[in-house]
Design a protein around this motif. Structure first.
Motif, PDB file in Angstrom:
ATOM      1  N   GLU A 201      37.697  52.442  48.356  1.00 49.96           N
ATOM      2  CA  GLU A 201      36.938  52.282  49.612  1.00 49.96           C
ATOM      3  C   GLU A 201      37.803  51.687  50.708  1.00 49.96           C
ATOM      4  O   GLU A 201      37.742  52.097  51.858  1.00 49.96           O
ATOM      5  N   VAL A 202      38.605  50.692  50.315  1.00 49.98           N
ATOM      6  CA  VAL A 202      39.443  50.015  51.299  1.00 49.98           C
ATOM      7  C   VAL A 202      40.472  50.986  51.886  1.00 49.98           C
ATOM      8  O   VAL A 202      40.708  51.007  53.095  1.00 49.98           O
ATOM      9  N   GLY A 236      42.483  43.651  51.663  1.00 49.65           N
ATOM     10  CA  GLY A 236      41.390  44.307  50.945  1.00 49.65           C
ATOM     11  C   GLY A 236      41.693  44.445  49.463  1.00 49.65           C
ATOM     12  O   GLY A 236      40.817  44.277  48.613  1.00 49.65           O
ATOM     13  N   ILE A 237      42.969  44.761  49.150  1.00 49.28           N
ATOM     14  CA  ILE A 237      43.346  44.887  47.738  1.00 49.28           C
ATOM     15  C   ILE A 237      43.221  43.545  47.030  1.00 49.28           C
ATOM     16  O   ILE A 237      42.686  43.458  45.922  1.00 49.28           O
ATOM     17  N   ILE A 238      43.671  42.484  47.724  1.00 51.82           N
ATOM     18  CA  ILE A 238      43.555  41.149  47.118  1.00 51.82           C
ATOM     19  C   ILE A 238      42.091  40.807  46.887  1.00 51.82           C
ATOM     20  O   ILE A 238      41.709  40.293  45.830  1.00 51.82           O
ATOM     21  N   ALA A 239      41.240  41.146  47.873  1.00 54.81           N
ATOM     22  CA  ALA A 239      39.810  40.872  47.716  1.00 54.81           C
ATOM     23  C   ALA A 239      39.239  41.618  46.516  1.00 54.81           C
ATOM     24  O   ALA A 239      38.432  41.077  45.753  1.00 54.81           O
ATOM     25  N   ALA A 240      39.680  42.861  46.332  1.00 60.70           N
ATOM     26  CA  ALA A 240      39.206  43.650  45.195  1.00 60.70           C
ATOM     27  C   ALA A 240      39.609  42.988  43.877  1.00 60.70           C
ATOM     28  O   ALA A 240      38.825  42.935  42.920  1.00 60.70           O
ATOM     29  N   ILE A 241      40.840  42.466  43.838  1.00 59.68           N
ATOM     30  CA  ILE A 241      41.316  41.823  42.615  1.00 59.68           C
ATOM     31  C   ILE A 241      40.538  40.529  42.346  1.00 59.68           C
ATOM     32  O   ILE A 241      40.162  40.235  41.211  1.00 59.68           O
ATOM     33  N   VAL A 242      40.270  39.774  43.425  1.00 57.35           N
ATOM     34  CA  VAL A 242      39.493  38.537  43.258  1.00 57.35           C
ATOM     35  C   VAL A 242      38.091  38.856  42.735  1.00 57.35           C
ATOM     36  O   VAL A 242      37.561  38.171  41.862  1.00 57.35           O
ATOM     37  N   THR A 316      33.945  38.964  49.340  1.00 65.02           N
ATOM     38  CA  THR A 316      32.965  39.787  50.033  1.00 65.02           C
ATOM     39  C   THR A 316      33.166  39.726  51.544  1.00 65.02           C
ATOM     40  O   THR A 316      33.031  40.743  52.235  1.00 65.02           O
ATOM     41  N   LEU A 317      33.495  38.526  52.064  1.00 66.08           N
ATOM     42  CA  LEU A 317      33.716  38.416  53.512  1.00 66.08           C
ATOM     43  C   LEU A 317      34.870  39.310  53.950  1.00 66.08           C
ATOM     44  O   LEU A 317      34.773  40.025  54.951  1.00 66.08           O
ATOM     45  N   VAL A 318      35.968  39.263  53.186  1.00 67.44           N
ATOM     46  CA  VAL A 318      37.113  40.108  53.530  1.00 67.44           C
ATOM     47  C   VAL A 318      36.715  41.590  53.472  1.00 67.44           C
ATOM     48  O   VAL A 318      37.000  42.366  54.392  1.00 67.44           O
ATOM     49  N   LEU A 319      36.004  41.963  52.400  1.00 69.38           N
ATOM     50  CA  LEU A 319      35.652  43.376  52.232  1.00 69.38           C
ATOM     51  C   LEU A 319      34.659  43.842  53.292  1.00 69.38           C
ATOM     52  O   LEU A 319      34.763  44.960  53.795  1.00 69.38           O
ATOM     53  N   GLN A 320      33.691  42.975  53.634  1.00 70.28           N
ATOM     54  CA  GLN A 320      32.726  43.363  54.671  1.00 70.28           C
ATOM     55  C   GLN A 320      33.444  43.667  55.981  1.00 70.28           C
ATOM     56  O   GLN A 320      33.120  44.619  56.675  1.00 70.28           O
ATOM     57  N   ARG A 321      34.456  42.831  56.304  1.00 71.40           N
ATOM     58  CA  ARG A 321      35.200  43.056  57.540  1.00 71.40           C
ATOM     59  C   ARG A 321      35.903  44.415  57.492  1.00 71.40           C
ATOM     60  O   ARG A 321      35.918  45.154  58.457  1.00 71.40           O
TER      61      ARG A 321
ATOM     62  N   VAL B 111      22.287  38.598  54.573  1.00 71.81           N
ATOM     63  CA  VAL B 111      21.476  39.023  53.429  1.00 71.81           C
ATOM     64  C   VAL B 111      22.329  39.848  52.468  1.00 71.81           C
ATOM     65  O   VAL B 111      22.273  39.674  51.249  1.00 71.81           O
ATOM     66  N   ARG B 112      23.162  40.736  53.043  1.00 75.49           N
ATOM     67  CA  ARG B 112      24.029  41.552  52.174  1.00 75.49           C
ATOM     68  C   ARG B 112      25.023  40.679  51.426  1.00 75.49           C
ATOM     69  O   ARG B 112      25.298  40.912  50.245  1.00 75.49           O
ATOM     70  N   LEU B 113      25.543  39.658  52.114  1.00 72.00           N
ATOM     71  CA  LEU B 113      26.458  38.731  51.449  1.00 72.00           C
ATOM     72  C   LEU B 113      25.744  38.049  50.285  1.00 72.00           C
ATOM     73  O   LEU B 113      26.282  37.964  49.171  1.00 72.00           O
ATOM     74  N   ALA B 114      24.511  37.589  50.551  1.00 71.17           N
ATOM     75  CA  ALA B 114      23.742  36.925  49.486  1.00 71.17           C
ATOM     76  C   ALA B 114      23.545  37.870  48.306  1.00 71.17           C
ATOM     77  O   ALA B 114      23.696  37.470  47.144  1.00 71.17           O
ATOM     78  N   LEU B 115      23.232  39.132  48.602  1.00 72.55           N
ATOM     79  CA  LEU B 115      23.026  40.102  47.518  1.00 72.55           C
ATOM     80  C   LEU B 115      24.318  40.344  46.745  1.00 72.55           C
ATOM     81  O   LEU B 115      24.306  40.442  45.521  1.00 72.55           O
ATOM     82  N   ASP B 116      25.439  40.418  47.468  1.00 75.51           N
ATOM     83  CA  ASP B 116      26.715  40.628  46.783  1.00 75.51           C
ATOM     84  C   ASP B 116      27.063  39.437  45.903  1.00 75.51           C
ATOM     85  O   ASP B 116      27.605  39.592  44.814  1.00 75.51           O
TER      86      ASP B 116
END
Lengths: 326, 289
Positions: A201-202, A236-242, A316-321, B111-116
Motif C-alpha cells: 500500500e505504501v 512507511g516501511i518502518i511503520a509496517a515493520i513496527v 498508524t499515525l505514520v501510515l495514515q499520513r 476514530v479510525r486511529l482508535a479502531l486500528d
C-alpha cells in the motif's frame, strides 16, 4: 409487463413515505445514536486499560515497578514475581520473528508493487489472504509438526557446527527443537501477510510520474526504485515493520506451542523462552488460588497492552499520513 | 567505450539479481502457505473420521476412546456467529457515521486511529480483560462472555473493512441522493448500505473467520465443556481450544485426532475465506461503478 408492475409498486412505495418533519427527526435521532456508538472504540481502549490497571493494582502497590519488571525470579508461591525472563523471552522471539520476516517481505512486496504482472498480483493476493486467515492454533500445529523437528534435526546441528563455538547466541543448549528459533520462524510466517500488504500500500502512494521521469533518464527499474521510490517510502516501511512487531509481541497460542515455556532468561536463539502472552494463557486455571497471582498476570497483560498501544499509535499515525497522500 | 559498456552490463546484472531475489522471496512466502496446508492435510487426514464431526466426546475420549468433537464445532459456530452478530450491531453504525458525518475530518481520523489500535490489541489481552470484567460482575465462564470477548476482537476488523469500501463509494451517488431531498441518514441506510453490500459482507465474513479461529480470547471467557451449550450461561467448547487441548495429551492417538481437528478448523476457515471472496464478486454486479 411484469416490469411495469414492478415500477408501479415502487412508485407507490415512494408515495407512502413519511412526511418531512418526521424524517428529519429520524435523521437527528439516528445521528445521535450513531454518534454514541462511534465513541465506543475510543472509550473501549480507555476501559480496557483502566480495568486491567484496577485488577493489577494489588501487585503494583505491593512491589515497586522496577522490582516487577527487572526481577529475575518467578515463584508465585513464594510471592516472587519477576517479569524479566518473560519480558526478555517476548523480546527475543519477536526480534527473531521480525529479523526473519523483514527481508523476504520487503523483497516480495517491492516485487508485487513495482514489477509484477497484474496476473501475478491476482494470484498473490488470495495466497496472502489465505495465509492471514489461517488461525493461530493451526500455525501452532504446523510449528509443532514441521518447524520444531526441522530446527532440531537440521538447523541446530548446522549452527552448532559452524557458529556455536564462536558466537554464543547461536550455541545449542536445548536439544529438543522447542525454543526461540522455532517460535520466531512461526511468527515470521504469521506476520508476513500483514507486513507485505502494508508495504505494498505504501509503495502505491508514490506517484507514477516520478517513476516515469526517472526511467526516462535511462535508469534501470531497480535504480529508479532504489534512488527515487525507496527514499520516499522509508518511514512507511518502518511503520509496517513496527506494526508487524506489535502483532508478533501479542501472539499467544502459536508461539506458546513451540517455544518451550521455561521461565529462564534466554541466552541463545536455541534456548527455550516463556513470552508474556504464553504466561497469561498457561496459568489462567490456577491463578485464583495463589495470592496476588491473578494481579500479576493481569499486570502482565497491562504491560503488553501499553507497549502495543504505543507501537500501534506510532505506526498508524505514520501510515495514515502516507495513505492520505494517495 | 569499453568502460561504459561494462557499466551498462553491471547495472543490468544488478537488475537481474534483484529481480531474481524478489521472485525467490515471493515463492518462499507463497511456499509457506503450501507447506502449512501440506503438513496439516497429510498429518490430519489419516485420523479424520466421520465420528469426529458427528459425535460429542464420550467418556474417556481424551484417553483415546470413542467420540468426536461436535461440541467444539457447534460451540465455535455459536461463539463466532454470536460475536459477529454483536459486532455488526456496533460496526455498521460506526462505519456509516464515519461516512455520513465524519468523512475525512480530524475526528474521523481519531476514530479510525482508535479502531486500528483496537485491531492491534492482542486477543489474549481481550481475554484477560473479559476475565477481569467477569470477576467484577461475578459471572462465570460462559457462552455469553465468550461472545462478548469475540465481538470485541472482531469489531475493529469488521468496521475497518466496511469503512475502507464505503470510503471508495462514488461521491456523485451520494450527492444525487441528497439532491433528491433525502436526509443523510436515509442516504446512509438506503444508498450506502446497498452500494457497499459486497464490502459489508466481506467484512462480516472476514470477522467471522477470525472469530472462529481465535483461541486466546475465549480461553478464559468461554471455558470448555464436553456438552453442547443449551443456554447463553453455559460454558462452551471451541474448535481452536479442542485442537490445543488434544495436542497437550500424553496419548498419541489423541494427539493424532488433534491434527485432524486442526484440519477441520483449517477447512472451515478456508471455506469462509474463499466464500467471502466469491460472494463479494457476485454481489459486485449490483453496485454502481
Amino acid at each position: 409487463m411484469s416490469e411495469i408492475e414492478l415500477t408501479q409498486v415502487k412508485v407507490e412505495g415512494r408515495l407512502s413515505r413519511p412526511s418531512t418533519p418526521s424524517r428529519i427527526t429520524a435523521d437527528r435521532t439516528a445521528r445521535r445514536a450513531f454518534f454514541v456508538i462511534t465513541l465506543f472504540p475510543i472509550l473501549l481502549i480507555l476501559i480496557i486499560t483502566v480495568a486491567l490497571f484496577v485488577r493489577a493494582m494489588p501487585i503494583l502497590s505491593t512491589y515497586s515497578l522496577t522490582d516487577l519488571l527487572f526481577g529475575e525470579i518467578w515463584r508465585p508461591n513464594n510471592g516472587q514475581f519477576g517479569f524479566r525472563p518473560f519480558i526478555l523471552g517476548t523480546l527475543w522471539v519477536t526480534a527473531v520473528g521480525i529479523f526473519l520476516a523483514v527481508p523476504p517481505c520487503l523483497l516480495a512486496s517491492i516485487y508485487l508493487a513495482e514489477y509484477a504482472h497484474a496476473r501475478t498480483r491476482a494470484i498473490a493476493k488470495p495466497i496472502l489472504d489465505l495465509l492471514a486467515a489461517i488461525p493461530p492454533v493451526v500455525y501452532g500445529v504446523w510449528g509443532l509438526l514441521a518447524i520444531v523437528p526441522f530446527v532440531d534435526d537440521v538447523l541446530a546441528p548446522l549452527f552448532d557446527r559452524w557458529l556455536g563455538s564462536t558466537i554464543p547466541i547461536f550455541s545449542v543448549t536445548q536439544p529438543t527443537g522447542f525454543g526461540i528459533l522455532a517460535g520466531g520462524i512461526v511468527l515470521a510466517v504469521m506476520i508476513a501477510p500483514l507486513i507485505i500488504s502494508v508495504i505494498f500500500e505504501v509503495f502505491a502512494t508514490v506517484p507514477n510520474d516520478l517513476r516515469h521521469a526517472s526511467l526516462a533518464l535511462g535508469t534501470t527499474q531497480w535504480q529508479t526504485i532504489r534512488t527515487v521510490v525507496l527514499p520516499q517510502v522509508t518511514p512507511g516501511i518502518i511503520a509496517a515493520i513496527v506494526l508487524g512487531a506489535s502483532r508478533a509481541l501479542g501472539e499467544t497460542i502459536a508461539v506458546l506451542m513451540v517455544v518451550g515455556n521455561v521461565p529462564k532468561v534466554p541466552t541463545s536463539i536455541f534456548d527455550t523462552a516463556y513470552p508474556l502472552p504464553a504466561l497469561i494463557a498457561n496459568n489462567y486455571g490456577e491463578m485464583m488460588s495463589i495470592p496476588l497471582y491473578d494481579a500479576a498476570l493481569l499486570g502482565a497483560a497491562l504491560v503488553l497492552l501499553v507497549v502495543i498501544i504505543i507501537f500501534n499509535i506510532l505506526s498508524t499515525l505514520v501510515l495514515q499520513r502516507f495513505l492520505r497522500r494517495k | 567505450m569499453s568502460i561504459k559498456k561494462k557499466y551498462f552490463q553491471r547495472r543490468h546484472i544488478v537488475e537481474f539479481l534483484v529481480k531474481t531475489a524478489m521472485r525467490i522471496a515471493l515463492v518462499i512466502v507463497a511456499g509457506a502457505l503450501g507447506l502449512i496446508l501440506w503438513t496439516i492435510i497429510t498429518r490430519g487426514l489419516p485420523s479424520l473420521s466421520w465420528s469426529m464431526v458427528t459425535q460429542i466426546p464420550k467418556g474417556g475420549y481424551y484417553m483415546g476412546k470413542e467420540g468426536g468433537i461436535l461440541n467444539a464445532i457447534i460451540g465455535s459456530a455459536y461463539l463466532a456467529s454470536g460475536g459477529t452478530l454483536l459486532a455488526i450491531l456496533l460496526s455498521l453504525p460506526i462505519a456509516l457515521y464515519l461516512k455520513a458525518y465524519l468523512g475525512d475530518s480530524k475526528w474521523g481520523d481519531y476514530v479510525r486511529l482508535a479502531l486500528d489500535v483496537l485491531w492491534g490489541i492482542p486477543s489474549i489481552v481481550y481475554g484477560a480483560f473479559g476475565f477481569a470484567l467477569m470477576i467484577m460482575l461475578g459471572m462465570r465462564a460462559s457462552l455469553l462472555a465468550g461472545i462478548i470477548a469475540l465481538a470485541l476482537v472482531t469489531l475493529p476488523i469488521m468496521t475497518r473493512a466496511m469503512d475502507e469500501v464505503i470510503r471508495r463509494m462514488p461521491v456523485d451517488l451520494e450527492h444525487a441522493a441528497l439532491a433528491l431531498g433525502s436526509t443523510k441518514f436515509e442516504v446512509a441506510i438506503q444508498v450506502v448500505t446497498r452500494q457497499m453490500l459486497p464490502g459489508i459482507i466481506t467484512g462480516i465474513l472476514l470477522a467471522f473467520g477470525r472469530g472462529i479461529g481465535d483461541a486466546a480470547s475465549v480461553l478464559f471467557t468461554a471455558g470448555y465443556t464436553d456438552r453442547i451449550p443449551t443456554s447463553l450461561m453455559n460454558p462452551t467448547a471451541s474448535l481452536p481450544l479442542a485442537v490445543f487441548f488434544q495436542l497437550g495429551s500424553p496419548y498419541p492417538e489423541v494427539r493424532e485426532r488433534g491434527y485432524a481437528a486442526a484440519l477441520i478448523l483449517t477447512i472451515i476457515v478456508l471455506i469462509v475465506s474463499l466464500g467471502s471472496r466469491l460472494l463479494a464478486s457476485r454481489l459486485n454486479k449490483y453496485t454502481v461503478k
